[in-house]
Motif scaffolding. Structure first.
Motif, PDB file in Angstrom:
ATOM      1  N   ILE A   1      56.955  22.582  71.391  1.00 39.61           N
ATOM      2  CA  ILE A   1      58.128  21.729  71.207  1.00 39.61           C
ATOM      3  C   ILE A   1      57.607  20.465  71.603  1.00 39.61           C
ATOM      4  O   ILE A   1      57.005  20.125  72.629  1.00 39.61           O
TER       5      ILE A   1
ATOM      6  N   GLN B   1      65.267  21.522  65.124  1.00 38.89           N
ATOM      7  CA  GLN B   1      63.780  21.597  64.862  1.00 38.89           C
ATOM      8  C   GLN B   1      63.398  23.070  64.242  1.00 38.89           C
ATOM      9  O   GLN B   1      62.674  23.197  63.408  1.00 38.89           O
ATOM     10  N   PHE B   2      64.306  24.110  64.592  1.00 39.66           N
ATOM     11  CA  PHE B   2      64.216  25.497  63.809  1.00 39.66           C
ATOM     12  C   PHE B   2      64.831  25.421  62.628  1.00 39.66           C
ATOM     13  O   PHE B   2      64.004  26.242  61.786  1.00 39.66           O
TER      14      PHE B   2
ATOM     15  N   GLN C   1      57.393  26.477  59.843  1.00 39.44           N
ATOM     16  CA  GLN C   1      56.673  27.161  60.638  1.00 39.44           C
ATOM     17  C   GLN C   1      57.484  27.855  61.882  1.00 39.44           C
ATOM     18  O   GLN C   1      56.657  28.798  62.278  1.00 39.44           O
ATOM     19  N   TRP C   2      58.230  27.306  62.212  1.00 35.47           N
ATOM     20  CA  TRP C   2      59.187  27.899  63.516  1.00 35.47           C
ATOM     21  C   TRP C   2      59.506  29.414  63.053  1.00 35.47           C
ATOM     22  O   TRP C   2      59.774  30.523  63.905  1.00 35.47           O
TER      23      TRP C   2
ATOM     24  N   VAL D   1      56.771  31.787  63.912  1.00 42.30           N
ATOM     25  CA  VAL D   1      56.580  31.929  65.298  1.00 42.30           C
ATOM     26  C   VAL D   1      57.794  33.057  66.023  1.00 42.30           C
ATOM     27  O   VAL D   1      57.461  33.937  66.583  1.00 42.30           O
ATOM     28  N   SER D   2      58.794  33.010  65.005  1.00 45.56           N
ATOM     29  CA  SER D   2      59.829  33.779  65.383  1.00 45.56           C
ATOM     30  C   SER D   2      59.576  35.444  64.975  1.00 45.56           C
ATOM     31  O   SER D   2      60.085  36.206  65.404  1.00 45.56           O
TER      32      SER D   2
ATOM     33  N   GLY E   1      57.768  35.169  69.125  1.00 45.54           N
ATOM     34  CA  GLY E   1      57.696  34.014  70.182  1.00 45.54           C
ATOM     35  C   GLY E   1      56.202  34.086  71.064  1.00 45.54           C
ATOM     36  O   GLY E   1      55.679  33.050  71.536  1.00 45.54           O
TER      37      GLY E   1
END
Length: 160
Positions: A3, A67-68, A73-74, A77-78, A82
């Protein structure tokens, strides 16, 4: 992914600059005060340090969510829960290929605008309906947040 708190804080503070212009008496400030039922006298008795401090805090919370919504790309990650350390090799391959794709100010602005239009405006509009506020009030406040989300999304998405 990490972040970027500096980007989030910058995005949060950008709402103050937009607000200073948006709610200026020569732009929408006078109309907004009338539609909100405020007067100069009511405004003078306010604790402005607390109001602006809470406004930045709320904007920071919004930037955390944006941001999400602006950085694709988040989603990767999810998908791995995470915990990148436990991710399969396909995660590393995906991030190697697409780690910075669509990370531009323009792309972030697009997602910020869409979020403002389809999330902020309906929330403000719903509250305004129950508060018996005018369509001018709804459009002024909703428009403010659409512009803020657009700028915030651009800052967040572009700041790699």
């Amino acid at each position: 992914m990490e972040i970027n708190f500096l980007a989030l804080i910058t995005a949060a503070f950008s709402t103050l600059f937009v607000g200073f212009a948006w709610y200026h008496p020569k732009i929408f400030g006078t109309i907004w005060m009338k539609e909100a039922g405020l007067t100069e006298d009511k405004m003078k008795g306010s604790n402005m340090v607390m109001i602006f401090g809470m406004a930045v805090l709320y904007a920071f919370l919004i930037s955390m969510t944006l941001q999400f919504l602006t950085i694709h790309q988040w989603g990767a990650v999810s998908m791995v829960g995470g915990n990148i350390a436990l991710a399969k090799p396909s995660y590393a391959a995906f991030m190697s290929d697409y780690g910075t794709v669509f990370r531009t100010f323009k792309h972030g602005m697009l997602h910020g605008f869409i979020t403002g239009l389809f999330m902020a405006l309906p929330v403000i509009g719903t509250n305004a309906l129950f508060e018996r506020k005018s369509w001018k009030y709804t459009l002024i406040n909703g428009g403010f947040w659409i512009v803020c989300f657009t700028i915030m999304g651009g800052i967040i998405c572009a700041w790699i």
